[in-house]
Design a protein around this motif. Structure first.
Motif, PDB file in Angstrom:
ATOM      1  N   VAL A 137       0.846  -1.178   0.000  1.00  0.00           N
ATOM      2  CA  VAL A 137       0.000   0.000   0.000  1.00  0.00           C
ATOM      3  C   VAL A 137       0.895   1.246   0.000  1.00  0.00           C
ATOM      4  CG1 VAL A 137      -0.222  -0.014   2.519  1.00  0.00           C
ATOM      5  CG2 VAL A 137      -1.950   1.143   1.118  1.00  0.00           C
ATOM      6  N   GLN A 138       0.490   2.236  -0.782  1.00  0.00           N
ATOM      7  CA  GLN A 138       1.243   3.498  -0.842  1.00  0.00           C
ATOM      8  C   GLN A 138       0.488   4.550  -0.032  1.00  0.00           C
ATOM      9  OE1 GLN A 138       0.443   1.858  -4.039  1.00  0.00           O
ATOM     10  NE2 GLN A 138       2.256   0.685  -3.466  1.00  0.00           N
ATOM     11  N   LEU A 139       1.230   5.318   0.734  1.00  0.00           N
ATOM     12  CA  LEU A 139       0.630   6.303   1.624  1.00  0.00           C
ATOM     13  C   LEU A 139       1.110   7.701   1.284  1.00  0.00           C
ATOM     14  CD1 LEU A 139       1.103   4.392   5.000  1.00  0.00           C
ATOM     15  CD2 LEU A 139      -0.882   4.355   3.494  1.00  0.00           C
ATOM     16  N   GLN A 140       0.197   8.636   1.390  1.00  0.00           N
ATOM     17  CA  GLN A 140       0.514  10.034   1.128  1.00  0.00           C
ATOM     18  C   GLN A 140      -0.015  10.860   2.286  1.00  0.00           C
ATOM     19  OE1 GLN A 140       2.074  11.322  -1.701  1.00  0.00           O
ATOM     20  NE2 GLN A 140       1.986  13.382  -0.851  1.00  0.00           N
ATOM     21  N   ALA A 141       0.903  11.468   3.037  1.00  0.00           N
ATOM     22  CA  ALA A 141       0.517  12.282   4.185  1.00  0.00           C
ATOM     23  C   ALA A 141       0.514  13.754   3.815  1.00  0.00           C
ATOM     24  CB  ALA A 141       1.477  12.042   5.344  1.00  0.00           C
ATOM     25  N   SER A 142      -0.381  14.491   4.466  1.00  0.00           N
ATOM     26  CA  SER A 142      -0.459  15.927   4.220  1.00  0.00           C
ATOM     27  C   SER A 142      -1.100  16.608   5.417  1.00  0.00           C
ATOM     28  CB  SER A 142      -1.269  16.204   2.956  1.00  0.00           C
ATOM     29  OG  SER A 142      -2.599  15.735   3.110  1.00  0.00           O
ATOM     30  N   GLY A 143      -1.051  17.938   5.403  1.00  0.00           N
ATOM     31  CA  GLY A 143      -1.765  18.704   6.413  1.00  0.00           C
ATOM     32  C   GLY A 143      -0.895  19.409   7.429  1.00  0.00           C
ATOM     33  N   GLY A 144       0.405  19.163   7.399  1.00  0.00           N
ATOM     34  CA  GLY A 144       1.275  19.827   8.357  1.00  0.00           C
ATOM     35  C   GLY A 144       1.383  21.312   8.085  1.00  0.00           C
ATOM     36  N   GLY A 145       2.011  22.010   9.018  1.00  0.00           N
ATOM     37  CA  GLY A 145       2.191  23.440   8.830  1.00  0.00           C
ATOM     38  C   GLY A 145       2.729  24.096  10.084  1.00  0.00           C
ATOM     39  N   LEU A 146       2.760  25.418  10.039  1.00  0.00           N
ATOM     40  CA  LEU A 146       3.218  26.227  11.176  1.00  0.00           C
ATOM     41  C   LEU A 146       2.009  26.826  11.863  1.00  0.00           C
ATOM     42  CD1 LEU A 146       5.370  27.758  12.830  1.00  0.00           C
ATOM     43  CD2 LEU A 146       5.359  29.497  11.017  1.00  0.00           C
ATOM     44  N   VAL A 147       1.849  26.529  13.143  1.00  0.00           N
ATOM     45  CA  VAL A 147       0.723  27.032  13.912  1.00  0.00           C
ATOM     46  C   VAL A 147       1.231  27.576  15.244  1.00  0.00           C
ATOM     47  CG1 VAL A 147      -0.934  25.450  12.846  1.00  0.00           C
ATOM     48  CG2 VAL A 147       0.239  24.786  14.965  1.00  0.00           C
ATOM     49  N   GLN A 148       0.353  28.257  15.949  1.00  0.00           N
ATOM     50  CA  GLN A 148       0.694  28.756  17.275  1.00  0.00           C
ATOM     51  C   GLN A 148       0.197  27.789  18.340  1.00  0.00           C
ATOM     52  OE1 GLN A 148      -0.956  32.752  17.404  1.00  0.00           O
ATOM     53  NE2 GLN A 148       1.036  33.597  16.818  1.00  0.00           N
ATOM     54  N   ALA A 149       0.822  27.841  19.480  1.00  0.00           N
ATOM     55  CA  ALA A 149       0.408  26.993  20.592  1.00  0.00           C
ATOM     56  C   ALA A 149      -1.075  27.211  20.881  1.00  0.00           C
ATOM     57  CB  ALA A 149       1.243  27.300  21.825  1.00  0.00           C
ATOM     58  N   GLY A 150      -1.776  26.104  21.058  1.00  0.00           N
ATOM     59  CA  GLY A 150      -3.209  26.166  21.311  1.00  0.00           C
ATOM     60  C   GLY A 150      -4.068  25.985  20.075  1.00  0.00           C
ATOM     61  N   ASP A 151      -3.476  26.137  18.897  1.00  0.00           N
ATOM     62  CA  ASP A 151      -4.209  25.984  17.645  1.00  0.00           C
ATOM     63  C   ASP A 151      -4.452  24.518  17.329  1.00  0.00           C
ATOM     64  OD1 ASP A 151      -2.769  28.741  15.708  1.00  0.00           O
ATOM     65  OD2 ASP A 151      -4.290  28.672  17.289  1.00  0.00           O
ATOM     66  N   PRO A 152      -5.434  24.234  16.463  1.00  0.00           N
ATOM     67  CA  PRO A 152      -5.653  22.881  15.978  1.00  0.00           C
ATOM     68  C   PRO A 152      -5.000  22.673  14.613  1.00  0.00           C
ATOM     69  CG  PRO A 152      -7.551  24.199  15.454  1.00  0.00           C
ATOM     70  CD  PRO A 152      -6.558  25.115  16.138  1.00  0.00           C
ATOM     71  N   ARG A 188       5.444  -0.434  17.621  1.00  0.00           N
ATOM     72  CA  ARG A 188       6.835  -0.394  17.179  1.00  0.00           C
ATOM     73  C   ARG A 188       6.950   0.052  15.728  1.00  0.00           C
ATOM     74  NH1 ARG A 188       9.320  -6.103  18.594  1.00  0.00           N
ATOM     75  NH2 ARG A 188      10.649  -5.362  16.903  1.00  0.00           N
ATOM     76  N   PRO A 189       7.764   1.063  15.469  1.00  0.00           N
ATOM     77  CA  PRO A 189       7.921   1.517  14.079  1.00  0.00           C
ATOM     78  C   PRO A 189       8.407   0.406  13.147  1.00  0.00           C
ATOM     79  CG  PRO A 189       8.886   3.099  15.604  1.00  0.00           C
ATOM     80  CD  PRO A 189       8.528   1.892  16.417  1.00  0.00           C
ATOM     81  N   ASP A 190       9.264  -0.481  13.648  1.00  0.00           N
ATOM     82  CA  ASP A 190       9.808  -1.510  12.767  1.00  0.00           C
ATOM     83  C   ASP A 190       8.784  -2.580  12.406  1.00  0.00           C
ATOM     84  OD1 ASP A 190      11.792  -3.336  15.292  1.00  0.00           O
ATOM     85  OD2 ASP A 190       9.667  -2.836  15.164  1.00  0.00           O
ATOM     86  N   ALA A 191       7.593  -2.514  12.986  1.00  0.00           N
ATOM     87  CA  ALA A 191       6.529  -3.460  12.641  1.00  0.00           C
ATOM     88  C   ALA A 191       5.678  -2.971  11.476  1.00  0.00           C
ATOM     89  CB  ALA A 191       5.633  -3.711  13.852  1.00  0.00           C
ATOM     90  N   TYR A 192       5.961  -1.759  10.992  1.00  0.00           N
ATOM     91  CA  TYR A 192       5.176  -1.184   9.911  1.00  0.00           C
ATOM     92  C   TYR A 192       5.929  -1.288   8.587  1.00  0.00           C
ATOM     93  CZ  TYR A 192       1.854   0.466  13.314  1.00  0.00           C
ATOM     94  OH  TYR A 192       0.903   0.507  14.290  1.00  0.00           O
ATOM     95  N   ASP A 193       5.200  -1.690   7.563  1.00  0.00           N
ATOM     96  CA  ASP A 193       5.810  -1.968   6.267  1.00  0.00           C
ATOM     97  C   ASP A 193       5.772  -0.790   5.302  1.00  0.00           C
ATOM     98  OD1 ASP A 193       3.921  -4.918   6.682  1.00  0.00           O
ATOM     99  OD2 ASP A 193       6.084  -4.768   7.011  1.00  0.00           O
ATOM    100  N   SER A 194       4.756   0.029   5.428  1.00  0.00           N
ATOM    101  CA  SER A 194       4.582   1.129   4.493  1.00  0.00           C
ATOM    102  C   SER A 194       4.504   2.437   5.264  1.00  0.00           C
ATOM    103  CB  SER A 194       3.297   0.945   3.670  1.00  0.00           C
ATOM    104  OG  SER A 194       3.340  -0.254   2.941  1.00  0.00           O
ATOM    105  N   TRP A 195       5.142   3.459   4.709  1.00  0.00           N
ATOM    106  CA  TRP A 195       5.203   4.764   5.360  1.00  0.00           C
ATOM    107  C   TRP A 195       4.873   5.867   4.366  1.00  0.00           C
ATOM    108  CZ3 TRP A 195       6.315   5.512  10.539  1.00  0.00           C
ATOM    109  CH2 TRP A 195       6.755   4.384  11.247  1.00  0.00           C
TER     110      TRP A 195
END
Length: 120
Positions: free
Chosen positions: A1-16, A103-110
Motif C-alpha cells: 500500500v502506498q501512503l501520502q501524508a499531508s496537512g502539516g504546517g506552522l501554527v501557534q500553541a493552542g491551535d488545531p 513499534r515503528p519496525d513493525a510497519y511496512d509502508s510509510w
C-alpha cells in the motif's frame, strides 16, 4: 500500500491542525494504521493507531488532545490535533502494518512525513 501524508504546517500553541493520510493500492481496513512523530536526533515515537480490528489507541502524551479517525470510503486516516503545544513540533508519519501496533519496525509502508511546527 502506498501512503501520502499531508496537512502539516506552522501554527501557534493552542491551535488545531488536521493531518491526512491517503492510501492507494489496497484497502486500509486490513491494516493497522498509525501515526508516528519524529524529532531530529530522536527515535520515531508512536502517537496513535486505528488497528485492523477497529480498536483505537493514543499515546499518553496526546490523549485528550489528538484523535485518530478513519474514512473507509476515502481510504484515508486522519489525525485531529487540538491544543497543540511546542513539544508537539515534529515530522509526522503515517504508517501501515499488520503486527505490533506500537513499534515503528513493525510497519511496512510509510508516508513521506509532514512537518508540524508549533510556535509559542
Amino acid at each position: 500500500v502506498q501512503l501520502q501524508a499531508s496537512g502539516g504546517g506552522l501554527v501557534q500553541a493552542g491551535d488545531p491542525l488536521r493531518l491526512s493520510c491517503t492510501a492507494s493500492g489496497r484497502s486500509l481496513s486490513t491494516y493497522n494504521m498509525a501515526w508516528f512523530q519524529e524529532v531530529p536526533g530522536e527515535e520515531r515515537e508512536f502517537v496513535a493507531v486505528w488497528d485492523r480490528f477497529g480498536r483505537i489507541y493514543h499515546a499518553d502524551s496526546v490523549k485528550g488532545r489528538f484523535t485518530i479517525s478513519r474514512d473507509v470510503a476515502e481510504n484515508a486516516v486522519f489525525l485531529q490535533m487540538n491544543s497543540l503545544q511546542t513539544e508537539d513540533t515534529a515530522v509526522y508519519y503515517c504508517a501501515a502494518g499488520r503486527s505490533n501496533i506500537y513499534r515503528p519496525d513493525a510497519y511496512d509502508s510509510w508516508g513521506q512525513g509532514t512537518q508540524v511546527t508549533v510556535s509559542s
